[in-house]
Design an enzyme around this catalytic site. Structure first.
Site, PDB file in Angstrom:
ATOM      1  N   SER A  25       0.836  -1.189   0.000  1.00 23.95           N
ATOM      2  CA  SER A  25       0.000   0.000   0.000  1.00 23.95           C
ATOM      3  C   SER A  25       0.882   1.255   0.000  1.00 23.95           C
ATOM      4  O   SER A  25       1.679   1.453  -0.902  1.00 23.95           O
ATOM      5  CB  SER A  25      -0.948  -0.039   1.200  1.00 23.95           C
ATOM      6  OG  SER A  25      -2.098   0.740   0.980  1.00 23.95           O
ATOM      7  N   LYS A  46     -19.513  18.491   2.225  1.00 25.72           N
ATOM      8  CA  LYS A  46     -18.610  18.663   3.362  1.00 25.72           C
ATOM      9  C   LYS A  46     -18.552  17.382   4.189  1.00 25.72           C
ATOM     10  O   LYS A  46     -17.504  17.014   4.724  1.00 25.72           O
ATOM     11  CB  LYS A  46     -19.075  19.844   4.228  1.00 25.72           C
ATOM     12  CG  LYS A  46     -18.221  20.073   5.471  1.00 25.72           C
ATOM     13  CD  LYS A  46     -16.790  20.384   5.101  1.00 25.72           C
ATOM     14  CE  LYS A  46     -15.938  20.638   6.332  1.00 25.72           C
ATOM     15  NZ  LYS A  46     -14.531  20.875   5.999  1.00 25.72           N
TER      16      LYS A  46
END
Length: 341
Positions: free
Chosen positions: A169, A221
Site C-alpha cells: 500500500s 462537506k
C-alpha cells in the site's frame, strides 16, 4: 477473602494513581514543549564497513591458529596501505537509511533530515539505500514520505529500496520511487489500492429515541457519518473520492515503474517476493544484509540516523502519551473517514 478483596482494591488504586501521574507528566511535557523551540536533533553516522570488518576479524581470531592469523593480518595490512594510497574520492559512497512505517508514517520526520544531510555531499556516482518496512497508512502521510524520497531521484542520485518484510500500500508507494527495488523472497508487496471504513450507529440511536444532527456548509462537506443517517448520494460521492484517490495512486506508481501492467497489479492484492518478481513489482530477490555486505566490498557504506534530543521529562511524557495515542488512533481510524493506502 477479605485479604484478597483488600489487596485487589489496593492494587486498583495503585494502578489508577500511576496512570494519573503519567497523564499529568505527559500534559506537562506537552505544555512545556509548546512554549519553546524543539530541542535540536542530532545526526548519527556510523560506517558499516567497520562493522563488517569487526565481525570478520572476530571470526578469524576464533577459527585460525596463530601462524595463519599472523600471516593473514600481514596481508590485510599491505592491502590497507595500498588502499590508503588511492585518491580520497576513488571509492563511491553508499548512504543507508531506515524507514519503519506506522499508520501515520511518523518516521518521515527523521528521514527528511537524513535526506537533507546526505544531499549536501552525495553525487550521482554515490547511492542511497533505504531499508523499508511498512504496511501502509494515511494517504497524506505516505504522500509526504514519498515526496521526500523523490528529492533523491530529482538530484540524480541512484536510489535502491530494500524490503525484507513488507512494503504494501503506502509502503509500496514509497518503494516504487527507487531506481531499483530489492526484496527478500518472502516479503509482502503490492496492495495498490485504497480503503476507508466506518461504522454507523444511527439505527441504534433511533431505537433509543436519540436524535443526531449533522449541519454542513457545502453539499459534500460530510458524505458519510458515524452517527447521522447516511444517504445513497453520500455513499456514491464517498466512493467517487476513493476511486479518484486510487487513480492517482495508480498513476504515481506507473510514473516510476512504467514496466508494470498497472491495471493488473493495482487490484489491492499482495504478492510474496518471488511472485512479485514475476509481476515486475521488484527487480531482484535478495536480503538487505546480503546487498549491503556486497556493496561494502567496493564502496564506503555509511548508516545515517537522525534523532531528536529529548529531556527526561519529555521522554516520560511521550512514553505515556504515546500509549494513549496509539490506542485512540487505532479506535478513531475505524470511526472516521480517513483514507488509507
Amino acid at each position: 477473602m477479605d485479604f484478597v478483596f483488600e489487596y485487589t482494591s489496593f492494587l486498583a488504586k495503585t494502578v489508577t494513581l500511576v496512570v494519573a501521574i503519567l497523564i499529568v507528566l505527559a500534559a506537562a511535557a506537552s505544555l512545556r514543549s509548546k512554549g519553546r523551540r524543539k530541542n535540536a536533533g542530532q545526526l548519527q553516522v556510523s560506517k558499516l564497513n567497520d562493522f563488517y570488518k569487526a565481525l570478520r576479524e572476530r571470526l578469524e581470531q576464533s577459527l585460525l591458529d596463530k601462524d595463519r592469523l599472523k600471516a593473514l593480518r600481514k596481508e590485510q595490512g599491505k592491502a590497507l596501505k595500498k588502499e590508503k594510497k588511492k585518491p580520497a574520492d576513488a571509492k563511491s559512497r553508499v548512504y543507508v537509511l531506515d524507514f519503519d512505517g506506522d499508520i501515520k508514517a511518523s518516521a518521515t520526520e527523521s528521514m527528511r533530515h537524513e535526506i537533507t544531510a546526505l544531499l549536501t555531499l552525495a553525487t550521482p556516482k554515490d547511492e542511497v539505500v533505504l531499508r523499508l518496512e511498512s504496511g501502509g497508512g494515511m494517504v497524506h502521510s505516505y504522500g509526504l514520505a514519498s515526496s521526500q524520497l523523490a528529492r533523491i531521484r530529482q538530484a540524480g542520485i541512484p536510489l535502491t529500496i530494500c524490503i525484507d518484510k513488507v512494503a504494501a500500500s503506502g509502503g509500496y508507494m514509497m518503494a516504487c520511487i527507487g531506481n531499483k527495488i530489492i526484496s527478500a523472497p518472502f516479503a509482502i508487496l503490492g496492495s495498490i489500492g485504497v480503503v476507508a471504513q466506518l461504522p454507523n450507529v444511527n439505527r441504534l440511536l433511533k431505537k433509543h429515541d436519540i436524535d443526531f444532527e449533522v449541519l454542513t456548509a457545502g453539499e459534500y462537506k460530510r458524505t458519510l457519518t458515524v452517527f447521522g443517517e447516511n444517504t445513497e448520494k453520500g455513499r456514491e460521492k464517498f466512493q467517487e473520492d476513493l476511486d479518484i484517490t486510487h487513480e492517482l495512486f495508480k498513476n504515481f506508481v506507473a510514473r516510476y515503474r512504467p514496466q508494470l501492467a498497472i491495471d493488473e497489479v493495482a487490484t489491492g492484492e499482495v504478492w510474496l517476493g518471488m511472485a512479485a518478481l514475476d509481476k515486475q513489482l521488484v527487480d531482484e530477490l535478495k536480503t538487505s544484509d546480503e546487498y549491503l555486505a556486497d556493496r561494502a566490498k567496493v564502496a564506503e557504506v555509511f548508516h545515517l540516523h537522525y534523532s531528536e534530543r529529548k529531556s527526561l521529562q519529555e521522554r516520560v511524557g511521550l512514553a505515556a502519551s504515546g500509549s494513549v495515542d496509539r490506542l485512540l488512533l487505532s479506535w478513531w481510524s475505524r470511526l472516521t473517514q480517513q483514507r488509507f493506502w
